[in-house]
Design an enzyme around this catalytic site. Sequence first.
Site, mmCIF file in Angstrom:
data_model
loop_
_atom_site.group_PDB
_atom_site.id
_atom_site.type_symbol
_atom_site.label_atom_id
_atom_site.label_comp_id
_atom_site.label_asym_id
_atom_site.label_seq_id
_atom_site.Cartn_x
_atom_site.Cartn_y
_atom_site.Cartn_z
ATOM 1 N N ASP A 12 0.814 -1.227 0.000
ATOM 2 C CA ASP A 12 0.000 0.000 0.000
ATOM 3 C C ASP A 12 0.842 1.268 0.000
ATOM 4 O OD1 ASP A 12 -2.289 -1.617 0.127
ATOM 5 O OD2 ASP A 12 -2.154 -1.719 2.312
ATOM 6 N N GLU A 13 1.990 1.212 -0.638
ATOM 7 C CA GLU A 13 2.880 2.381 -0.662
ATOM 8 C C GLU A 13 2.439 3.411 -1.697
ATOM 9 O OE1 GLU A 13 3.890 -0.751 -1.162
ATOM 10 O OE2 GLU A 13 5.392 -1.307 0.334
ATOM 11 N N LYS A 15 1.843 2.099 -5.103
ATOM 12 C CA LYS A 15 2.399 1.533 -6.335
ATOM 13 C C LYS A 15 1.489 1.806 -7.531
ATOM 14 C CE LYS A 15 2.439 -2.525 -4.338
ATOM 15 N NZ LYS A 15 2.127 -2.135 -2.945
ATOM 16 N N GLY A 16 0.165 1.634 -7.304
ATOM 17 C CA GLY A 16 -0.795 1.793 -8.401
ATOM 18 C C GLY A 16 -0.690 3.169 -9.030
ATOM 19 N N GLY A 39 -4.475 -4.445 -3.742
ATOM 20 C CA GLY A 39 -5.497 -3.413 -3.955
ATOM 21 C C GLY A 39 -4.788 -2.142 -4.357
ATOM 22 N N HIS A 40 -4.895 -1.769 -5.614
ATOM 23 C CA HIS A 40 -4.193 -0.590 -6.119
ATOM 24 C C HIS A 40 -5.231 0.454 -6.533
ATOM 25 C CE1 HIS A 40 -0.707 -3.523 -7.246
ATOM 26 N NE2 HIS A 40 -0.918 -3.437 -5.952
ATOM 27 N N ARG A 142 2.318 -29.303 -6.941
ATOM 28 C CA ARG A 142 2.080 -29.881 -8.273
ATOM 29 C C ARG A 142 0.677 -30.491 -8.431
ATOM 30 N NH1 ARG A 142 7.880 -32.720 -7.938
ATOM 31 N NH2 ARG A 142 7.004 -33.081 -5.890
ATOM 32 N N GLN A 221 1.938 -6.039 -3.213
ATOM 33 C CA GLN A 221 2.428 -6.153 -1.822
ATOM 34 C C GLN A 221 3.739 -5.361 -1.653
ATOM 35 O OE1 GLN A 221 1.443 -9.577 -3.303
ATOM 36 N NE2 GLN A 221 -0.521 -8.763 -2.751
ATOM 37 N N THR A 236 2.991 -12.588 2.905
ATOM 38 C CA THR A 236 2.136 -13.209 1.895
ATOM 39 C C THR A 236 2.869 -14.435 1.346
ATOM 40 O OG1 THR A 236 0.697 -12.788 -0.006
ATOM 41 C CG2 THR A 236 2.915 -11.801 -0.082
ATOM 42 N N THR A 298 -9.751 -5.333 2.001
ATOM 43 C CA THR A 298 -10.521 -5.830 3.149
ATOM 44 C C THR A 298 -11.141 -4.703 3.967
ATOM 45 O OG1 THR A 298 -8.477 -5.835 4.431
ATOM 46 C CG2 THR A 298 -9.109 -7.918 3.417
ATOM 47 N N LYS A 328 3.004 10.107 -0.460
ATOM 48 C CA LYS A 328 2.190 10.576 0.670
ATOM 49 C C LYS A 328 2.942 11.556 1.588
ATOM 50 C CE LYS A 328 -1.558 7.824 1.287
ATOM 51 N NZ LYS A 328 -2.422 6.755 1.755
ATOM 52 N N ASP A 330 2.477 14.600 1.723
ATOM 53 C CA ASP A 330 1.464 15.557 2.212
ATOM 54 C C ASP A 330 0.827 15.110 3.528
ATOM 55 O OD1 ASP A 330 0.484 13.621 0.108
ATOM 56 O OD2 ASP A 330 -1.438 14.242 0.955
ATOM 57 N N SER A 410 5.597 12.043 -4.370
ATOM 58 C CA SER A 410 4.162 12.131 -4.616
ATOM 59 C C SER A 410 3.535 12.971 -3.508
ATOM 60 C CB SER A 410 3.576 10.718 -4.648
ATOM 61 O OG SER A 410 2.183 10.777 -4.678
HETATM 62 P P1 GDP Z 1 -0.705 0.284 -3.577
HETATM 63 O O1 GDP Z 1 -1.313 -0.972 -3.049
HETATM 64 O O2 GDP Z 1 0.765 0.358 -3.309
HETATM 65 O O3 GDP Z 1 -1.032 0.558 -5.014
HETATM 66 O O4 GDP Z 1 -1.334 1.460 -2.720
HETATM 67 P P2 GDP Z 1 -2.917 1.649 -2.389
HETATM 68 O O5 GDP Z 1 -3.573 2.099 -3.634
HETATM 69 O O6 GDP Z 1 -3.449 0.462 -1.689
HETATM 70 O O7 GDP Z 1 -2.833 2.780 -1.288
HETATM 71 C C1 GDP Z 1 -2.324 4.041 -1.545
HETATM 72 C C2 GDP Z 1 -3.441 5.069 -1.342
HETATM 73 O O8 GDP Z 1 -2.870 6.347 -1.221
HETATM 74 C C3 GDP Z 1 -4.405 5.172 -2.526
HETATM 75 O O9 GDP Z 1 -5.687 5.475 -2.041
HETATM 76 C C4 GDP Z 1 -3.863 6.327 -3.351
HETATM 77 O O10 GDP Z 1 -4.871 7.019 -4.073
HETATM 78 C C5 GDP Z 1 -3.319 7.215 -2.251
HETATM 79 N N1 GDP Z 1 -2.127 7.996 -2.619
HETATM 80 C C6 GDP Z 1 -1.103 7.645 -3.439
HETATM 81 N N2 GDP Z 1 -0.143 8.591 -3.422
HETATM 82 C C7 GDP Z 1 -0.580 9.569 -2.569
HETATM 83 C C8 GDP Z 1 -0.013 10.784 -2.095
HETATM 84 O O11 GDP Z 1 1.092 11.174 -2.449
HETATM 85 N N3 GDP Z 1 -0.747 11.490 -1.190
HETATM 86 C C9 GDP Z 1 -1.972 11.093 -0.749
HETATM 87 N N4 GDP Z 1 -2.609 11.846 0.117
HETATM 88 N N5 GDP Z 1 -2.532 9.938 -1.174
HETATM 89 C C10 GDP Z 1 -1.835 9.179 -2.059
HETATM 90 P P1 IMO Z 2 -0.920 -4.189 -2.193
HETATM 91 O O1 IMO Z 2 -0.508 -4.723 -3.552
HETATM 92 C C1 IMO Z 2 -0.965 -4.675 2.154
HETATM 93 C C2 IMO Z 2 -1.078 -8.779 3.688
HETATM 94 C C3 IMO Z 2 -2.326 -9.212 4.418
HETATM 95 C C4 IMO Z 2 -1.716 -10.174 5.449
HETATM 96 C C5 IMO Z 2 -0.613 -10.849 4.645
HETATM 97 C C6 IMO Z 2 -0.978 -12.215 4.085
HETATM 98 O O2 IMO Z 2 -2.200 -3.460 -2.205
HETATM 99 O O3 IMO Z 2 0.222 -3.447 -1.574
HETATM 100 P P2 IMO Z 2 -2.510 -12.932 2.028
HETATM 101 O O4 IMO Z 2 -3.977 -12.747 1.786
HETATM 102 O O5 IMO Z 2 -1.635 -12.327 0.977
HETATM 103 O O6 IMO Z 2 -2.132 -14.357 2.311
HETATM 104 O O7 IMO Z 2 -2.229 -12.134 3.407
HETATM 105 O O8 IMO Z 2 -0.293 -9.957 3.583
HETATM 106 N N1 IMO Z 2 -1.294 -8.249 2.323
HETATM 107 C C7 IMO Z 2 -1.212 -6.949 2.011
HETATM 108 N N2 IMO Z 2 -1.025 -5.859 2.789
HETATM 109 N N3 IMO Z 2 -1.081 -4.525 0.802
HETATM 110 C C8 IMO Z 2 -1.244 -5.614 0.007
HETATM 111 O O9 IMO Z 2 -1.216 -5.537 -1.342
HETATM 112 C C9 IMO Z 2 -1.356 -6.889 0.602
HETATM 113 N N4 IMO Z 2 -1.549 -8.143 0.137
HETATM 114 C C10 IMO Z 2 -1.495 -8.962 1.196
HETATM 115 O O10 IMO Z 2 -2.967 -8.132 5.037
HETATM 116 O O11 IMO Z 2 -1.113 -9.451 6.479
HETATM 117 MG MG MG Z 3 -2.861 -1.606 -1.795
#
Ligand code: GDP
Ligand code: IMO
Ligand code: MG
Length: 428
Positions: A12-13, A15-16, A39-40, A142, A221, A236, A298, A328, A330, A410
């Site tokens: 959730d950094e 990436k998307g 979840g991106h 397998r 992830q 994971t 989730t 993030k 900001d 960002s």
């Molecule tokens: P990913 O799993 O790495 O793709 O990240 P997620 O999409 O799960 O979570 C990142 C969240 O932060 C998303 O809701 C983005 O829209 C939001 N986001 C991304 N970059 C920034 C930023 O620089 N500032 C803020 N406030 N939100 C951001």
């Molecule tokens: P993105 O791509 C954050 C975490 C789950 C749990 C562990 C194992 O959006 O960054 P799993 O269902 O993969 O067997 O769960 O990994 N997890 C994530 N946490 N962002 C994700 O993906 C994740 N995908 C799995 O919360 O701790």
């Molecule tokens: Mg995510």
Amino acid sequence: MFYTIVGTQWGDEGKGKIVDWLSSKADLVARFQGGNNAGHTIKVDKNVYKLNLLPSGIIRNKKCLIGNGVVLDPWALIREISNLREQKILIDKNNLFIAENVCLILPIHKLIDEVNEESRGDDLIGTTKKGIGPAYEDKIGRRAIRLCDLNDLKNLKLKIKNLYNFHKPRLDQFKKITDYEKTFTDLVKISEQISIFSSPVWKIINDAGKQNKFILFEGAQGSLLDIDFGTYPYVTSSNTSSGQIFSGTGFGIKENHNILGITKAYTTRVGSGPFATELNDEIGNHFVDKGQEFGTVTKRRRRCGWFDSVLVKQSIAINGITNIVLTKLDVLDDLKEIKVCIGYDDGNKKYNYLPFDEKLQKNLFPIYETLPGWQSSTYGLTSWNDLPKNAQNYISFLEKTIEKGISIISTGPDRIHTIDRNNLLSNS
Ligand code: GDP
Ligand code: IMO
Ligand code: MG
């Protein structure tokens, strides 16, 4: 030109957003591991797109590949395609290619995921319950059903039967009912909708590589969730690090490769496991509120804490990261002081890396350096010179501690809220 995007923390950094931003120039965008546990979120003007399985390049109608390293839930894929089509995103066999040898997540894998968690008692992993781990177990064992198995329905039925029989004794103990015939008929019903995307992804990607096309590999992830290098067992079930792009797609070309490590300006994690810089106080709550730190998959509240330079530095080494993208920024705008973890102490010894011992990981105390905040808005800024001096200092301090340049910053969720410090996008 080859780019890989990986998360350097626990996912959730952002990436998307960065894949979407970079994919404006890409010819191909490929996923190489994970599944719909990812979840991106991508924001373009007033539109918000949520992606789980599909590469984020689909939003820009790029050629998207799902590599063999992914585990694919066919029903989840159909739902995702249908949701995106409602948002006017074009998805057809000209822009989506799925590896013939990708392994499928079946309903039984979600049941096993539940049972596995249940049998751990209080010591949950906190999985997404999408069946990811059990599907990878069957792949390594397998026994898995692959996309190409849909071509031969007679054998498919037998393979599903064998797979379900293998798991039946344990599922019976937990009173979970399985029905291989239902899975078979349900799969047959949708098989055409999925099979039209079935392709030799390894070939498409190597041909594109030979023609020096712009290929973007989209990681899911983060490195601390990597099955080998993460906070095991709270990880994971795939290798989330950049090395996986080769075995997860069949791509064999390694020159000219830029690896971008997406890194949040603080730290978050969903699910259980050690987290040395976690904040269970009002600052942690502030990160949740201001950063909207709720899981895309989730909807769980994400655990939040200070930036941990030890972890990021380790991820840089393991992934061969060439540039860091800091997201993030900001979210830190209102803080008076900001802490950065620069090492750990377990009471006896200091550490400048994360040791693998599970018990030790739970008992590491962070050693902090405190920096002044900037207490003004950086939201949406697009130029380095417009950043407050203390924000520039914070970024420079991070660069020093992680020993890597931060090329992109960002400052908001939208595509345009991005500082491209070294003109990485315009030069690529
Ligand atoms: P990913 O799993 O790495 O793709 O990240 P997620 O999409 O799960 O979570 C990142 C969240 O932060 C998303 O809701 C983005 O829209 C939001 N986001 C991304 N970059 C920034 C930023 O620089 N500032 C803020 N406030 N939100 C951001
Ligand atoms: P993105 O791509 C954050 C975490 C789950 C749990 C562990 C194992 O959006 O960054 P799993 O269902 O993969 O067997 O769960 O990994 N997890 C994530 N946490 N962002 C994700 O993906 C994740 N995908 C799995 O919360 O701790
Ligand atoms: Mg995510």
